[in-house]
Design a protein around this motif. Structure first.
Motif, PDB file in Angstrom:
ATOM      1  N   ASP A 108       8.303  95.975  28.744  1.00  0.00           N
ATOM      2  CA  ASP A 108       9.339  94.923  29.335  1.00  0.00           C
ATOM      3  C   ASP A 108      10.873  95.138  28.843  1.00  0.00           C
ATOM      4  O   ASP A 108      11.645  95.007  29.923  1.00  0.00           O
ATOM      5  CB  ASP A 108       8.919  93.538  28.771  1.00  0.00           C
ATOM      6  N   LYS A 109      11.087  95.941  28.058  1.00  0.00           N
ATOM      7  CA  LYS A 109      12.545  96.075  27.815  1.00  0.00           C
ATOM      8  C   LYS A 109      13.015  97.678  28.597  1.00  0.00           C
ATOM      9  O   LYS A 109      14.097  97.808  28.734  1.00  0.00           O
ATOM     10  CB  LYS A 109      12.784  96.580  26.180  1.00  0.00           C
ATOM     11  N   GLY A 110      11.744  98.337  28.965  1.00  0.00           N
ATOM     12  CA  GLY A 110      12.214  99.763  29.661  1.00  0.00           C
ATOM     13  C   GLY A 110      12.931 100.785  28.700  1.00  0.00           C
ATOM     14  O   GLY A 110      13.469 101.622  29.084  1.00  0.00           O
ATOM     15  N   THR A 111      12.638 100.588  27.715  1.00  0.00           N
ATOM     16  CA  THR A 111      13.102 101.564  26.361  1.00  0.00           C
ATOM     17  C   THR A 111      12.120 102.442  25.674  1.00  0.00           C
ATOM     18  O   THR A 111      10.857 102.007  25.618  1.00  0.00           O
ATOM     19  CB  THR A 111      13.812 100.826  25.276  1.00  0.00           C
ATOM     20  N   ILE A 112      12.685 103.733  25.235  1.00  0.00           N
ATOM     21  CA  ILE A 112      11.634 104.249  24.506  1.00  0.00           C
ATOM     22  C   ILE A 112      12.269 104.581  22.904  1.00  0.00           C
ATOM     23  O   ILE A 112      13.386 104.268  22.807  1.00  0.00           O
ATOM     24  CB  ILE A 112      11.672 105.802  24.970  1.00  0.00           C
ATOM     25  N   SER A 113      11.413 104.068  22.040  1.00  0.00           N
ATOM     26  CA  SER A 113      11.815 104.193  20.616  1.00  0.00           C
ATOM     27  C   SER A 113      11.035 105.554  19.791  1.00  0.00           C
ATOM     28  O   SER A 113      10.080 105.734  20.170  1.00  0.00           O
ATOM     29  CB  SER A 113      11.932 102.936  19.659  1.00  0.00           C
ATOM     30  N   ARG A 114      11.890 105.973  18.699  1.00  0.00           N
ATOM     31  CA  ARG A 114      10.918 106.912  17.801  1.00  0.00           C
ATOM     32  C   ARG A 114      10.529 106.276  16.762  1.00  0.00           C
ATOM     33  O   ARG A 114      11.314 105.305  15.910  1.00  0.00           O
ATOM     34  CB  ARG A 114      11.821 107.959  17.526  1.00  0.00           C
ATOM     35  N   ALA A 121      10.405 103.688   9.903  1.00  0.00           N
ATOM     36  CA  ALA A 121      11.601 103.346  10.880  1.00  0.00           C
ATOM     37  C   ALA A 121      11.372 103.497  12.165  1.00  0.00           C
ATOM     38  O   ALA A 121      10.765 104.534  12.531  1.00  0.00           O
ATOM     39  CB  ALA A 121      12.495 104.061  10.426  1.00  0.00           C
ATOM     40  N   VAL A 122      11.700 102.422  12.994  1.00  0.00           N
ATOM     41  CA  VAL A 122      12.021 102.551  14.379  1.00  0.00           C
ATOM     42  C   VAL A 122      13.265 102.558  14.812  1.00  0.00           C
ATOM     43  O   VAL A 122      13.980 101.790  14.541  1.00  0.00           O
ATOM     44  CB  VAL A 122      11.333 101.318  14.987  1.00  0.00           C
ATOM     45  N   THR A 123      13.610 103.806  15.405  1.00  0.00           N
ATOM     46  CA  THR A 123      15.068 104.275  16.090  1.00  0.00           C
ATOM     47  C   THR A 123      14.866 104.132  17.528  1.00  0.00           C
ATOM     48  O   THR A 123      14.088 104.800  18.137  1.00  0.00           O
ATOM     49  CB  THR A 123      15.242 105.400  15.462  1.00  0.00           C
ATOM     50  N   PRO A 124      16.045 103.752  18.300  1.00  0.00           N
ATOM     51  CA  PRO A 124      16.091 103.775  19.532  1.00  0.00           C
ATOM     52  C   PRO A 124      16.465 104.985  20.060  1.00  0.00           C
ATOM     53  O   PRO A 124      17.072 105.714  19.484  1.00  0.00           O
ATOM     54  CB  PRO A 124      17.112 102.530  19.879  1.00  0.00           C
ATOM     55  N   VAL A 125      15.717 105.412  21.104  1.00  0.00           N
ATOM     56  CA  VAL A 125      15.966 106.638  21.659  1.00  0.00           C
ATOM     57  C   VAL A 125      16.812 106.612  22.949  1.00  0.00           C
ATOM     58  O   VAL A 125      17.617 107.200  23.336  1.00  0.00           O
ATOM     59  CB  VAL A 125      14.584 107.474  21.864  1.00  0.00           C
ATOM     60  N   GLY A 126      16.494 105.695  23.791  1.00  0.00           N
ATOM     61  CA  GLY A 126      17.193 105.269  25.096  1.00  0.00           C
ATOM     62  C   GLY A 126      16.564 104.663  25.990  1.00  0.00           C
ATOM     63  O   GLY A 126      15.245 103.970  25.909  1.00  0.00           O
ATOM     64  N   LYS A 127      17.026 103.942  26.994  1.00  0.00           N
ATOM     65  CA  LYS A 127      16.493 103.261  27.969  1.00  0.00           C
ATOM     66  C   LYS A 127      16.435 104.108  29.362  1.00  0.00           C
ATOM     67  O   LYS A 127      17.293 104.970  29.710  1.00  0.00           O
ATOM     68  CB  LYS A 127      17.550 102.143  28.475  1.00  0.00           C
ATOM     69  N   PRO A 176      23.375 110.834  19.757  1.00  0.00           N
ATOM     70  CA  PRO A 176      23.163 109.285  18.927  1.00  0.00           C
ATOM     71  C   PRO A 176      22.306 108.518  19.310  1.00  0.00           C
ATOM     72  O   PRO A 176      21.607 108.553  20.466  1.00  0.00           O
ATOM     73  CB  PRO A 176      24.777 108.575  19.307  1.00  0.00           C
ATOM     74  N   ALA A 177      21.584 107.744  18.228  1.00  0.00           N
ATOM     75  CA  ALA A 177      20.423 107.097  18.561  1.00  0.00           C
ATOM     76  C   ALA A 177      20.847 106.298  19.731  1.00  0.00           C
ATOM     77  O   ALA A 177      22.003 105.403  19.933  1.00  0.00           O
ATOM     78  CB  ALA A 177      20.029 106.287  17.141  1.00  0.00           C
ATOM     79  N   GLY A 178      19.838 105.997  20.536  1.00  0.00           N
ATOM     80  CA  GLY A 178      19.815 104.960  21.578  1.00  0.00           C
ATOM     81  C   GLY A 178      20.536 105.855  22.943  1.00  0.00           C
ATOM     82  O   GLY A 178      20.504 105.259  23.994  1.00  0.00           O
ATOM     83  N   ASP A 179      21.015 107.023  22.629  1.00  0.00           N
ATOM     84  CA  ASP A 179      21.368 107.795  23.815  1.00  0.00           C
ATOM     85  C   ASP A 179      21.210 109.250  23.814  1.00  0.00           C
ATOM     86  O   ASP A 179      21.723 110.256  24.222  1.00  0.00           O
ATOM     87  CB  ASP A 179      23.086 107.741  23.635  1.00  0.00           C
ATOM     88  N   GLN A 180      19.519 109.281  23.549  1.00  0.00           N
ATOM     89  CA  GLN A 180      18.942 110.663  23.318  1.00  0.00           C
ATOM     90  C   GLN A 180      18.154 111.094  24.657  1.00  0.00           C
ATOM     91  O   GLN A 180      17.436 112.350  24.678  1.00  0.00           O
ATOM     92  CB  GLN A 180      18.232 110.624  22.191  1.00  0.00           C
ATOM     93  N   LEU A 181      18.492 110.451  25.725  1.00  0.00           N
ATOM     94  CA  LEU A 181      17.507 110.716  26.916  1.00  0.00           C
ATOM     95  C   LEU A 181      18.576 111.209  27.925  1.00  0.00           C
ATOM     96  O   LEU A 181      19.584 110.324  28.430  1.00  0.00           O
ATOM     97  CB  LEU A 181      16.661 109.359  27.385  1.00  0.00           C
ATOM     98  N   GLY A 182      18.097 112.157  28.653  1.00  0.00           N
ATOM     99  CA  GLY A 182      18.924 112.693  29.534  1.00  0.00           C
ATOM    100  C   GLY A 182      18.513 111.812  30.856  1.00  0.00           C
ATOM    101  O   GLY A 182      17.688 111.158  31.077  1.00  0.00           O
ATOM    102  N   ALA A 183      19.360 112.213  32.193  1.00  0.00           N
ATOM    103  CA  ALA A 183      19.011 111.576  33.404  1.00  0.00           C
ATOM    104  C   ALA A 183      17.668 111.961  33.944  1.00  0.00           C
ATOM    105  O   ALA A 183      17.002 112.994  33.709  1.00  0.00           O
ATOM    106  CB  ALA A 183      19.908 112.029  34.378  1.00  0.00           C
ATOM    107  N   PRO A 184      16.809 110.814  34.444  1.00  0.00           N
ATOM    108  CA  PRO A 184      15.682 111.222  34.943  1.00  0.00           C
ATOM    109  C   PRO A 184      15.391 112.176  36.137  1.00  0.00           C
ATOM    110  O   PRO A 184      16.240 111.886  37.130  1.00  0.00           O
ATOM    111  CB  PRO A 184      15.120 109.556  35.274  1.00  0.00           C
ATOM    112  N   ASP A 185      14.509 112.961  35.931  1.00  0.00           N
ATOM    113  CA  ASP A 185      14.059 113.681  37.413  1.00  0.00           C
ATOM    114  C   ASP A 185      12.746 113.423  37.606  1.00  0.00           C
ATOM    115  O   ASP A 185      11.803 113.328  37.020  1.00  0.00           O
ATOM    116  CB  ASP A 185      14.081 115.374  36.442  1.00  0.00           C
TER     117      ASP A 185
END
Length: 404
Positions: A108-114, A121-127, A176-185
């Protein structure tokens, strides 16, 4: 025999550090030696069981389909050994990383966490851009590339405003945490979407090809329409192209006649198994043969109809509503949502050796995803925060299990 770590209200343990038992055990996560994109396997694709009925034949597999030397015991055991993570919101897909940690999708949030399995520990990876959650849609299955060590690609199946699709995103842990995903292909698009029956499970098979389970979105006719991508199991290259050896040239459709496939797993003999939701009567575990018709909407459960494949095992819908599955210790392990239990189906090759056995009934609520860790270890993801559960403090969780 059942062994629990306690009821849901007391399940608050923290997992001790552990390491995954190697990539060979993580077929469903795509952790395997690199192979060139679009490579054509020389052997028959996984799912082709020696001695089994030809595609389109009715009935369940015969004993000749078995290639295993021994069968598991009729009775098994499940022990909950810890909690790898808690406080997750609408977890759905899980992808183990080579370092032993996990990527987890929030539907539902559309996010990925590590998830750090040593500390919890749960760390945001990105949306993931473009996710349009609604009903049973959103950010669903995850898998890591067969060449993850070099390309760092994470694959995601998700619902958009117009369709369900599969995209890959580069994962850069140095950012940085929360900004670790590149643009979707986007590697594949155009899978029908709906408020219900979006399928969503993806996994790289032992052939290093990408498989996806789809749903018919409540429009039942899509399942029998070979030109539609709804109600199917799809097989494609990591670039989203049809694979040599698929039932029809230039098509990613691998099997059809499915209602809503959310579980994919391979056994030790590389046979493909899939779990799917029935309508009002029977949920199913199917042995997947390329080109075979699994009957929906003309058949539900073991109907014995000519030209359609019967499931290997069935359940009443209130006892299962199956989502993720995994292979371990000679059995398929199947998570039940409405059924709120973990099912064990012991198999000698492709043939059940005993009736399915239920564990953890009602102990942890709705169960969404099962992930093999190698040997006798599994991860089990709860699904109490998906809008249909009754969440308690700490939900949702990823439990660690030992099984036999």
């Amino acid at each position: 025999m059942r062994s629990y770590a306690g009821p849901r209200a007391r399940a608050r343990g923290v997992l001790a550090a552990f390491a995954l038992a190697g990539c060979g055990a993580l077929l469903a996560a795509g952790c395997s030696p690199p192979e060139g994109t679009g490579a054509r396997p020389s052997d028959a694709p996984p799912g082709t069981a020696a001695g089994s009925a030809p595609p389109g034949g009715s009935g369940t597999p015969s004993a000749s389909a078995s290639a295993s030397a021994s069968a598991p015991p009729a009775k098994g055991r499940v022990t909950v050994t810890g909690v790898a993570a808690q406080g997750l919101e609408s977890p759905w897909g899980v992808a183990p990383l080579p370092d032993g940690n996990l990527l987890v999708a929030s539907r539902d949030k559309g996010t990925i966490s590590r998830v750090d399995v040593g500390t919890g520990a749960v760390t945001p990876v990105g949306k993931v851009p473009g996710v349009a959650p609604g009903g049973e849609g959103g950010l669903l299955g995850l898998a890591v590339s067969p060449s993850f060590a070099s390309d760092r690609m994470v694959y995601a199946y998700f619902t958009t405003e117009s369709d369900n699709r599969i995209a890959r995103l580069r994962y850069d842990e140095k950012r940085p945490a929360g900004d670790q995903l590149g643009a979707p292909d986007t590697v594949f698009r155009g899978i029908p979407k709906g408020l219900i029956h979006n399928g969503g499970r993806i996994a790289f098979g032992p052939d290093k090809m990408l498989y996806a389970g789809t749903g018919e979105t409540g429009e039942t006719g899509l399942a029998q329409d070979k030109k539609s991508l709804g109600g199917k199991i799809l097989r494609m290259t990591p670039d989203g192209e049809p694979v040599h050896g698929n039932p029809e040239a230039d098509s990613v459709v691998y099997s059809y006649g499915h209602r809503n496939v959310q579980g994919l797993a391979w056994d030790e003999d590389k046979r493909l198994w899939a779990a799917e939701f029935g309508q009002n009567t029977w949920d199913e575990l199917n042995l997947i043969e390329p080109g075979a018709n699994y009957g929906w909407p003309e058949a539900e459960g073991k109907a014995g109809k000519p030209g359609m494949r019967d499931p290997v095992a069935v359940w009443k819908t209130d006892e299962a509503s199956p989502s993720g599955i995994a292979w371990a210790q000679g059995s398929v392990w199947m998570a039940g949502l409405k059924g709120q239990r973990l099912w064990r189906i012991p198999l000698a090759g492709a043939v059940p050796v005993a009736e399915p056995e239920a564990f953890l009934a009602g102990e942890y609520g709705r169960l969404r995803t099962v992930v093999p860790l190698g040997g006798d270890r599994l991860l089990l993801v709860t699904s109490e925060t998906d809008g249909r559960g009754s969440p308690e403090a700490g939900d949702d969780r990823i439990l660690t299990l030992t099984v036999e």
